[in-house]
Design an enzyme around this catalytic site. Sequence first.
Site, PDB file in Angstrom:
ATOM      1  N   HIS A  94       0.851  -1.192   0.000  1.00 36.07           N
ATOM      2  CA  HIS A  94       0.000   0.000   0.000  1.00 36.07           C
ATOM      3  C   HIS A  94       0.888   1.245   0.000  1.00 36.07           C
ATOM      4  O   HIS A  94       1.925   1.280   0.655  1.00 36.07           O
ATOM      5  CB  HIS A  94      -0.916  -0.005   1.234  1.00 36.07           C
ATOM      6  N   GLU A 163      -3.815   1.744  -7.379  1.00 35.64           N
ATOM      7  CA  GLU A 163      -4.183   2.851  -6.511  1.00 35.64           C
ATOM      8  C   GLU A 163      -3.269   4.042  -6.790  1.00 35.64           C
ATOM      9  O   GLU A 163      -2.174   4.141  -6.199  1.00 35.64           O
ATOM     10  CB  GLU A 163      -4.029   2.446  -5.042  1.00 35.64           C
TER      11      GLU A 163
HETATM   12  P1  PGA Z   1      -9.344   6.071   0.043  1.00 37.48           P
HETATM   13  O1  PGA Z   1      -8.203   4.991   0.364  1.00 37.48           O
HETATM   14  O2  PGA Z   1     -10.529   5.311  -0.458  1.00 37.48           O
HETATM   15  O3  PGA Z   1      -9.592   6.745   1.372  1.00 37.48           O
HETATM   16  O4  PGA Z   1      -8.781   7.011  -0.968  1.00 37.48           O
HETATM   17  C1  PGA Z   1      -7.970   3.905  -0.490  1.00 37.48           C
HETATM   18  C2  PGA Z   1      -6.831   3.106   0.046  1.00 37.48           C
HETATM   19  O5  PGA Z   1      -5.970   3.669   0.716  1.00 37.48           O
HETATM   20  O6  PGA Z   1      -6.745   1.889  -0.160  1.00 37.48           O
END
Ligand code: PGA
Length: 245
Positions: A94, A163
């Site tokens: 992450h 992401e």
């Molecule tokens: P968010 O986070 O939906 O708050 O942008 C996503 C994540 O960190 O996996």
Amino acid sequence: MDQKNPIIVANWKMYKTDLDAKVYLQEFFELLPKTSARVLIAPPFTTIRDVVKSRQYIEVGAQNVHEESVGAFTGEISAMMLRSISASFVICGHSERRRLFNDTEERVHLKLKQILLNGLLPILCVGETVSEREAGQTEKVLTRQIESALFRLRPSNLILAYEPVWAIGTGKTATPEMAADVHGFCRDLLKKLWGDVKVPILYGGSVTPETATALAAKPEIDGALVGGASLDAAKFVQIIKGFTS
Ligand code: PGA
């Protein structure tokens, strides 16, 4: 996307005590008694056991794991420990871990290995920063992150989460087209590495009930990894419904 069985993951980050989790799950299961989606929840370590006990159709996992199997690593948690409390998956790589906790590409690779060695499902997160995107480096960065994490590994079970760093917790979602483009690129890359394997690719970054349906409409997007909006049971349910309706 497999329209009937999207994968929706909640990443609670460092939110919710065990009591908060109980209240949340009661509301969640009342609002969504069953669904065709595959729903995964990653609570903080302290709450995993309770969420596991209360689960109905959800899978429960961790947000992080240590890269060694055992040893003098004060404060750390191993994949075997997670398995022993019936966690079934682990989020790995992450961007908050990469940025704030020195999860280098080497460590992400070692963590992924531990996750697989212990029979858990890895959710590998990759994504570019805003400056990398502006410099036209998105594909290069993703290639590096994916190839280094999976170096000499060929897991039979893996979920990839795209992401973009600039979309996490910022309220800026990638447009469905942007996400679909990158997902297509990642799918081609995995195909080059491994041939025709089926790896679901989720989108993560400020997913909300308002953006879920448009993201779900893209065939390249197999589901979502949700942070902020997953903390509210009603919103999380709306997102799941957005992906399944
Ligand atoms: P968010 O986070 O939906 O708050 O942008 C996503 C994540 O960190 O996996």
